[in-house]
Write an enzyme that holds these catalytic residues in place. Structure first.
Site, PDB file in Angstrom:
ATOM      1  N   ALA A 179      38.213  51.771  35.197  1.00  0.00           N
ATOM      2  CA  ALA A 179      37.482  51.096  36.266  1.00  0.00           C
ATOM      3  C   ALA A 179      38.282  49.879  36.693  1.00  0.00           C
ATOM      4  CB  ALA A 179      36.095  50.685  35.791  1.00  0.00           C
ATOM      5  N   ALA A 180      38.523  49.767  37.994  1.00  0.00           N
ATOM      6  CA  ALA A 180      39.280  48.632  38.519  1.00  0.00           C
ATOM      7  C   ALA A 180      38.421  47.908  39.554  1.00  0.00           C
ATOM      8  CB  ALA A 180      40.587  49.114  39.137  1.00  0.00           C
ATOM      9  N   SER A 181      39.031  47.004  40.293  1.00  0.00           N
ATOM     10  CA  SER A 181      38.256  46.160  41.202  1.00  0.00           C
ATOM     11  C   SER A 181      37.802  46.886  42.462  1.00  0.00           C
ATOM     12  CB  SER A 181      39.071  44.931  41.592  1.00  0.00           C
ATOM     13  OG  SER A 181      40.331  45.323  42.081  1.00  0.00           O
ATOM     14  N   ALA A 183      37.915  50.652  42.694  1.00  0.00           N
ATOM     15  CA  ALA A 183      37.583  52.059  42.452  1.00  0.00           C
ATOM     16  C   ALA A 183      37.503  52.331  40.960  1.00  0.00           C
ATOM     17  CB  ALA A 183      38.650  52.962  43.088  1.00  0.00           C
ATOM     18  N   LYS A 199      39.738  59.617  41.697  1.00  0.00           N
ATOM     19  CA  LYS A 199      39.588  58.189  41.956  1.00  0.00           C
ATOM     20  C   LYS A 199      38.607  58.004  43.105  1.00  0.00           C
ATOM     21  CE  LYS A 199      42.418  54.100  43.064  1.00  0.00           C
ATOM     22  NZ  LYS A 199      43.802  53.615  43.288  1.00  0.00           N
ATOM     23  N   ASP A 331      52.425  46.897  42.101  1.00  0.00           N
ATOM     24  CA  ASP A 331      51.430  46.495  41.098  1.00  0.00           C
ATOM     25  C   ASP A 331      51.691  47.175  39.750  1.00  0.00           C
ATOM     26  OD1 ASP A 331      49.206  45.158  40.151  1.00  0.00           O
ATOM     27  OD2 ASP A 331      47.780  46.686  40.828  1.00  0.00           O
TER      28      ASP A 331
END
Length: 544
Positions: A179-181, A183, A199, A331
């Site tokens: 879990a990211a910011s 998606a 995703k 990134d």
């Protein structure tokens, strides 16, 4: 004391002021929502009164929190450092204390507002140019995202793909594997039993982007008004640019396929295959790879994989992106690069999350290659000329320090620590810099340069965790910079790609004379490249 002056401000007045300011920002957001921000996101138009009311309400809450935090960060700096000599030890000590307090306040804001504030905090933490108190405090945001409720995620999938999950997948794990910011990712099996990673973008994300970017822009303008020496527009602009592309999963899929083409034939580097029939701007379905984060030392050692070899492969991969392809993953934090225990060298690197890329301007790429050639040889005149082409001529003296840890006058070998005298002079020089000069430095930096610095900072961090020598990075950059300067014909003549006996690893043999370098350059760079190819990654880390 400065802090008590801030804390005596009546609590009710604080809340009222921040709420009123938040309402003002929200009004500004609505004013801008149908103008300068929306062309990039056409689906954001506010068609009904209810949507506008919800939009304003969320704007008030989120922006008032941000304004509340920023107001007191500014006040803390203003009052804590008031009247102190900027060259004094007391000033530097107090400034460090304020940096830490402010970083903690920003961390709390990011954790509360979530979404793009977390992304912004991650962005800031990866910049080597910000005070260490901020980068270390905000770095905790890298692995601090709460997953979205699966009911909402399922709704996004069905809306985008037009069918129920049972019609599209044999099985679908409701618990996200990441879990990211913006998606979260789920593991699934297709109807033909292929393993995939799906995703899914969080619902309502694009609406919040308009609110948050507008708030950040207004806040940066406010800070610049109070502190003219603090110019943060460059950071907001760069953050908005990277986010606008990251929200389009179609673009991410195309970036992944382009990267796969760039590294075709290199069995050590893997990029997930895209399933286009199950991919939209908000849902991305790709091949699933088993692996662990690139900096997971326990896994590497347990699998018999040499961390030094992983570090060397990692820096070679990104050197090729920067100096040769001119198409750079922006990134590369550990969660976006996996190590799989399968591959011709006993492992392979899997590149994930292709949302943030920078296509370098060709003239910039060539100048950056030239810069590294000049840095390795400490060609002062060349460094100055290239920095002028970057529009950063007056900061040329800092380039060797930023990239190689040496000064213009350095007599130390590449990758070695500076002498005590060099450190003393550099410390003196840096202390003389004020915030206005630092802001000017960042503002004058080409955006391509900023991306490379951020990427380089993340790579340095990973290599440090893998205990790789700093020389590996320096010398690998030098080697690929020379390759990047060659014409297409020269590259074909100067390099020989060999697969098979070397376990699928691309072995590069340079004929440096083909690059038009003089004899001194030839001797020194031949030595440099020989060291790189001799496996310096096994050395102990002795330079950052």
């Amino acid at each position: 004391m400065a802090r008590s002056r801030c804390s005596r401000f009546p609590a009710m007045a604080k809340a009222s002021l921040s709420l009123l300011a938040g309402a003002g920002v929200a009004a500004a957001i609505v004013g801008r929502a149908d103008s300068d921000l929306l062309p990039s996101f056409p689906d954001l138009s506010l068609s009904t009164p209810a949507e506008k009311i919800g939009f304003v309400a969320e704007g008030v809450v989120r922006s008032s929190r941000a304004l509340y935090s920023i107001t007191f960060v500014v006040a803390d700096y203003k009052y804590s450092l008031w009247g102190l000599d900027s060259q004094s030890e007391e000033y530097r000590s107090k400034r460090s204390e304020v940096h830490l307090r402010s970083a903690k306040r920003m961390l709390k804001l990011c954790e509360t507002n979530k979404g793009f504030y977390v992304k912004a905090g991650q962005f800031v933490s990866s910049l080597r140019q910000v005070p260490k108190e901020y980068s270390s405090t905000l770095s905790t945001l890298q692995d601090n995202t709460v997953p979205c409720d699966f009911k909402d995620i399922k709704e996004v999938i069905v809306k985008n793909l037009g069918k129920d999950l049972s019609e599209l997948f044999y099985s679908f794990d409701e618990n996200p594997i990441a879990a990211a910011s913006i998606a979260q990712v789920h593991h699934a099996l297709l109807r033909d039993y292929q393993e995939v990673a799906v995703k899914v973008q969080y619902p309502g994300l694009r609406q919040r982007l308009t609110i948050d970017i507008t708030t950040m822009s207004i806040l940066s303008d406010s800070v610049a008004w109070i502190f003219p020496e603090y110019k943060l527009e460059w950071m907001v602009s760069e953050f908005e640019r990277s986010l606008s592309s990251e929200l389009d999963f179609i673009q991410e899929a195309e970036n992944a396929e382009r990267t796969a083409r760039n590294f075709r034939g290199q069995k050590t580097i893997k990029v997930p295959q895209i399933f286009w029939d199950l991919t939209t701007s908000q849902v991305l379905t790709m091949q699933f790879f088993h692996g662990h984060k690139v900096d997971d030392l326990e896994f590497l050692k347990g699998s018999g994989i040499d961390p030094g070899k992983v570090a060397k492969a990692l820096i070679e991969m990104f050197s090729e992106m920067i100096f040769i392809h001119g198409f750079v993953h922006g990134d590369p934090h550990p969660g976006n690069i996996l190590v799989s225990p399968e591959g011709p060298r006993g492992f392979s690197l899997v590149i994930l999350d292709h949302g943030i890329y920078r296509e370098l301007d060709e003239s910039f790429r060539l100048d950056y290659c030239q810069l590294w050639k000049a840095l390795i040889l400490l060609d002062v005149d060349k460094i100055k000329k290239i920095s002028e082409r970057f529009g950063m001529g007056k900061y040329a003296r800092y380039f060797p320090v930023i990239f190689t840890g040496r000064t213009m006058e350095s007599k130390s070998a590449l990758g070695k620590q500076m002498s005590d005298e060099e450190k003393r002079k550099l410390k003196q020089d840096l202390r003389a810099l004020n915030m206005s000069e630092i802001s000017s430095f960042m503002e004058s930096m080409p955006s391509d340069f900023l991306t490379i610095l951020r990427t380089d900072g993340l790579l340095r961090s990973i290599m440090g965790k893998l205990a790789a020598s700093g020389r590996v990075r320096l010398l690998t950059y030098a080697k690929y910079a020379l390759y990047g300067l060659a014409t297409k014909d020269q590259k074909e003549n100067a390099y020989e790609n060999t697969y098979g006996k070397q376990g699928g690893h691309r072995v590069i043999h340079l004929k440096l004379a083909d690059f038009g370098v003089d004899s001194a350059c030839l001797i020194w760079t031949s030595f440099v490249v020989h060291l790189v190819e001799s496996g310096l990654s096994g050395f102990k880390k002795d330079a950052s």
